[in-house]
Write an enzyme that holds these catalytic residues in place. Structure first.
Site, PDB file in Angstrom:
ATOM      1  N   ASP A 168      -7.441   4.719   2.400  1.00  0.00           N
ATOM      2  CA  ASP A 168      -7.772   3.674   3.367  1.00  0.00           C
ATOM      3  C   ASP A 168      -6.844   2.480   3.159  1.00  0.00           C
ATOM      4  O   ASP A 168      -6.891   1.813   2.123  1.00  0.00           O
ATOM      5  CB  ASP A 168      -9.238   3.248   3.171  1.00  0.00           C
ATOM      6  CG  ASP A 168      -9.742   2.323   4.274  1.00  0.00           C
ATOM      7  OD1 ASP A 168      -8.911   1.732   4.985  1.00  0.00           O
ATOM      8  OD2 ASP A 168     -10.974   2.186   4.402  1.00  0.00           O
ATOM      9  N   HIS A 217      -9.295   5.295   6.710  1.00  0.00           N
ATOM     10  CA  HIS A 217     -10.460   4.452   7.000  1.00  0.00           C
ATOM     11  C   HIS A 217     -11.500   5.186   7.836  1.00  0.00           C
ATOM     12  O   HIS A 217     -12.700   4.966   7.674  1.00  0.00           O
ATOM     13  CB  HIS A 217     -10.013   3.170   7.713  1.00  0.00           C
ATOM     14  CG  HIS A 217     -11.139   2.250   8.022  1.00  0.00           C
ATOM     15  ND1 HIS A 217     -11.889   1.644   7.037  1.00  0.00           N
ATOM     16  CD2 HIS A 217     -11.675   1.836   9.205  1.00  0.00           C
ATOM     17  CE1 HIS A 217     -12.833   0.893   7.587  1.00  0.00           C
ATOM     18  NE2 HIS A 217     -12.715   0.991   8.906  1.00  0.00           N
ATOM     19  N   SER A 277     -17.373  -0.318   7.652  1.00  0.00           N
ATOM     20  CA  SER A 277     -16.265  -1.055   8.252  1.00  0.00           C
ATOM     21  C   SER A 277     -16.705  -2.498   8.541  1.00  0.00           C
ATOM     22  O   SER A 277     -17.245  -3.168   7.665  1.00  0.00           O
ATOM     23  CB  SER A 277     -15.781  -0.321   9.505  1.00  0.00           C
ATOM     24  OG  SER A 277     -14.565  -0.830   9.959  1.00  0.00           O
TER      25      SER A 277
END
Length: 369
Positions: free
Chosen positions: A316, A349, A145
């Site tokens: 995602d 995600h 991330s």
């Protein structure tokens, strides 16, 4: 229970990319395993926006970490073999110096006097920590991330500083959808009257703004497929609702509220603003010799990594699979041996925090080769 956190004093003054400097700043970090005699078995983990350095339990702190099932003896990242370091991002409020800390020049909290923060600053701070541990070159640099963006900034500023790289659900530059969401999160915090231009306290804390910001984040961290699968249109029982005619009616609303309650008092709002903005500012193309089309790819080509694993998730929406493909292709063009893994996990995600078995298998396989 003793605190497993360790602290590293950054070079002082620590100069920032966009101007300004920090005096007496430090990074919080934790380690697992032991360095080899030649210190060639180090694996550095750079985290997303909100986690602390406590990625897994250890002897000093047996409480579960945010990546508990991934890191440890005999686990996917085997600490019998690897010397694992996890650093709390500069600017955070989980031990590293950030806006909530005291500015030595004034004796009061930095708040909005904290220098403008970039992910390049966070990367350089982590690089200084690694050097202080006597590690000339990481065996592997892992980022997920926001931490994946920080890892790319680390490699762009210090090419060849890691032999291998694991890039998870990240981006070489912030894209409009992610910027839009983070902008709304920051706006929710800043419009809360208790934010008061960053001058809040425990009694006057921007709880509503932080709650909305967290809910927006959680919505984007998972996929529409998972929201349907988990909640559908299930309504709350009558005794679970309040008298507000526009109050919570569906289970998904209650779920988001619970998530927000667990988060808001545990994270400093100003730190949230700074790290969120740093994510929006990030653009690997800024490290290119010349701007223009292909700038990101030109930087990826010269990161000087021998092997890389790039993992993305098809569901995602925050860091879409196309951005993972861009990273993989750019590294490959520079001569890096790249393994690209596209997972169809419904968790979106957040899959790297939830779908441990599949992410772990890919990571362990890569590290073993």
């Amino acid at each position: 229970m003793s605190d497993a956190r360790q602290w590293f004093a950054l070079p002082s003054p620590f100069r920032m990319k966009r101007g300004g400097e920090l005096v007496g700043a430090r990074l919080a970090y934790e380690t697992w395993g032991a360095p080899s005699a030649t210190r060639d078995n180090a694996l550095l983990v750079l985290t997303g926006l909100s986690p602390s350095a406590h990625a897994a339990s250890n002897a000093q702190d047996p409480s579960p970490g945010w990546w508990e099932e991934m890191i440890g003896p005999g686990k996917y990242i085997d600490t019998n073999r690897w010397f694992v370091i996890c650093v709390n991002t500069l600017g955070s409020c989980k031990g590293s110096t950030g806006p909530a800390d005291v500015n030595p020049a004034t004796g009061e909290a930095y708040r909005l006097d904290f220098p403008e923060l970039t992910l390049e600053d966070a990367a350089n701070a982590a690089f200084e920590l690694v050097r202080s541990l006597g590690i000339a070159r990481l065996d592997c640099l892992l980022g997920n991330s926001m931490g994946g963006m920080t890892a790319l900034a680390y490699l762009a500023q210090h090419p060849g500083s890691a032999r291998r790289h694991i890039s998870i659900s990240t981006a070489p530059q912030a894209q409009p959808f992610a910027i839009a969401i983070r902008s709304l999160q920051r706006e929710a915090i800043r419009l809360d009257p208790n934010w008061n231009q960053g001058r809040y306290d425990d009694e006057h804390y921007p709880e509503a703004g932080m709650s909305i910001a967290r809910k927006l984040g959680v919505i984007t961290y998972r996929s529409a497929m998972e929201w349907v699968g988990r909640f559908a249109r299930i309504r709350l029982q009558a005794d679970q609702r309040d008298d507000d005619p526009f109050g919570f009616e569906f289970q998904v609303e209650s779920y988001l509220a619970g998530h927000a309650r667990r988060f808001v008092r545990g994270f400093d709002p100003n730190s949230y603003l700074y790290l969120s903005r740093a994510s929006d500012w990030f653009d690997l193309a800024e490290h290119a010799a010349a701007p223009g089309p292909g700038s990101v790819e030109s930087v990826l080509k010269r990161l000087d990594v021998e092997r890389a694993l790039v993992i993305g998730v098809e569901t995602d929406i925050l860091f879409p699979l196309s951005q993972q493909e861009q990273i993989a292709d750019g590294l490959r063009a520079g001569g890096t041996e790249v393994e690209f893994v596209a997972l169809d996990s419904p968790q979106g995600h957040d899959a790297f925090l939830v779908d441990i078995a599949r992410f772990g298998a890919a990571i362990a396989g890569f590290l073993d080769r």
